[in-house]
Design a protein around this motif. Sequence first.
Motif, PDB file in Angstrom:
ATOM      1  N   ARG A  28       1.187  -3.336  10.872  1.00  0.00           N
ATOM      2  CA  ARG A  28       0.929  -2.493  12.029  1.00  0.00           C
ATOM      3  C   ARG A  28       2.230  -2.257  12.787  1.00  0.00           C
ATOM      4  N   THR A  45       5.777   8.229  13.738  1.00  0.00           N
ATOM      5  CA  THR A  45       4.398   7.890  13.371  1.00  0.00           C
ATOM      6  C   THR A  45       4.041   8.477  12.004  1.00  0.00           C
ATOM      7  N   TYR A  49       3.124   6.148   8.698  1.00  0.00           N
ATOM      8  CA  TYR A  49       1.908   6.213   7.864  1.00  0.00           C
ATOM      9  C   TYR A  49       2.257   6.539   6.419  1.00  0.00           C
ATOM     10  N   CYS A  53       1.892   2.284   6.651  1.00  0.00           N
ATOM     11  CA  CYS A  53       1.562   1.557   7.882  1.00  0.00           C
ATOM     12  C   CYS A  53       0.042   1.475   8.075  1.00  0.00           C
ATOM     13  N   GLU A  55      -1.618   0.813  11.045  1.00  0.00           N
ATOM     14  CA  GLU A  55      -1.974   1.553  12.250  1.00  0.00           C
ATOM     15  C   GLU A  55      -0.781   1.625  13.187  1.00  0.00           C
ATOM     16  N   ASP A  57       0.285   2.140  17.069  1.00  0.00           N
ATOM     17  CA  ASP A  57      -0.232   2.086  18.432  1.00  0.00           C
ATOM     18  C   ASP A  57       0.955   2.354  19.366  1.00  0.00           C
ATOM     19  N   ASP A  97       3.472  -7.734  14.349  1.00  0.00           N
ATOM     20  CA  ASP A  97       3.564  -6.295  14.065  1.00  0.00           C
ATOM     21  C   ASP A  97       5.029  -5.869  14.174  1.00  0.00           C
TER      22      ASP A  97
END
Length: 411
Positions: A28, A45, A49, A53, A55, A57, A97
């Motif tokens: 994460r 981001t 992904y 990844c 998630e 945040d 994370d």
Amino acid sequence: MPKSQEVQIAAFADLVVKVGLNLQAGQRLLIRSAVEGAEFARLVTQRAYAAGCAEVDVIWNDDTIALERLKHAAEERLNEYPPYLAQGHIDAANRADAVLSIRCSDPELYKGQDSSRLKVVERATRTALRPFFEKITTSALNWCLVSVPGQAWAAKLFPDEAKEQQKAKLWTAILKTVRADLDDPNKAWQEHLEGLERRREYLDQKQYQSLRYRAKGTDLEIGLVENHLWMGGIQPTPSGIIYVANMPTEEVFTMPHKNRVNGLVSSSLPLSHNGSLIEDFVLEFKDGQVVSAKARSGEDTLHRILDTDEGARRLGEVALVPHSSPISQLGILFYDTLFDENAASHLALGRAYAFTVKDGTTWTPQQAAEHGVNDSLTHVDFMIGSADMDIDGVSKNGSLEPVMRQGEWAF
Ligand code: ZN
Ligand code: ZN
């Protein structure tokens, strides 16, 4: 054909994920970002992904809102950092994370503000996030810090440019410092990191008992803790993830002994600290402690730093950067320590990094103090290197060996 700025920014986002964070598939990612950096946060981001990844945040912050709070919030409210935000940071750190911080701060945000209120806010933040920053400074997780252009920051650096051009100018400079302008940024980073690794290994094996600095306005001896470790470029987490904490990074650094620093040191670049600027300052050390501090401007900010706690008057980091570093060559004062500290050799007041001494991350606070490890709520880098700085290493038998001459590596 030179790469467009858009392509370079995308390459930078890619470097952040692959080289800076070295984000692992299934991991994460917590992004701590200024609202003004949202576009870059979104790019990262997407890349995260794509790299598998689990998630992403984001915890947002905003200069204007922080300033309004500082000016108008009830005094007793300033004492509390929002518990839900603290918990968000601490939960991410406890899960190990990946953590990315994206800054684009106005260097003069807090200019002219009540420094006693600012001190309350800084202390509350540091105290609430202490468990989070402990994971960061002990390298317990893979993290990375970058800065991207904000309008106020860009305007401060390029006041003569048209408003629409200012951010683009700052991007050009930043993209150079992170090597995203090169044909193969990934390869350039591998070579750069190998170079830092060679310096690091040489100094590690020397195990100097202290370093002696001589330059205009500087005559200082800094004792190094026994079994100190030189760091720079790459760092491993306990689980073996190799990451690069700062982009850009040009420094190799290690741990000073909190009680063995003596002499005078002068700053060679202004220090921009939480929206205030400190210029032309001189610190005098005796047995590790700052006993006098004078500045041409921003002296109250300097004293605010030194008064944070006992450890803020002692050193926690000693870092070497050649004067010919690409950032120094750009000849721009960024008013952001991330860049400015990589333009010159520097020191830091406050907390030492436990991983810069052998076994340091396993010691209790008591053991660490006995070994000369400094502790503080704060860690503030300030630049002292220049083209006229000579540095010698004092070996165990007392002989001197050149480490830097006229601001450049001497080995
Ligand atoms: Zn540093
Ligand atoms: Zn530092």
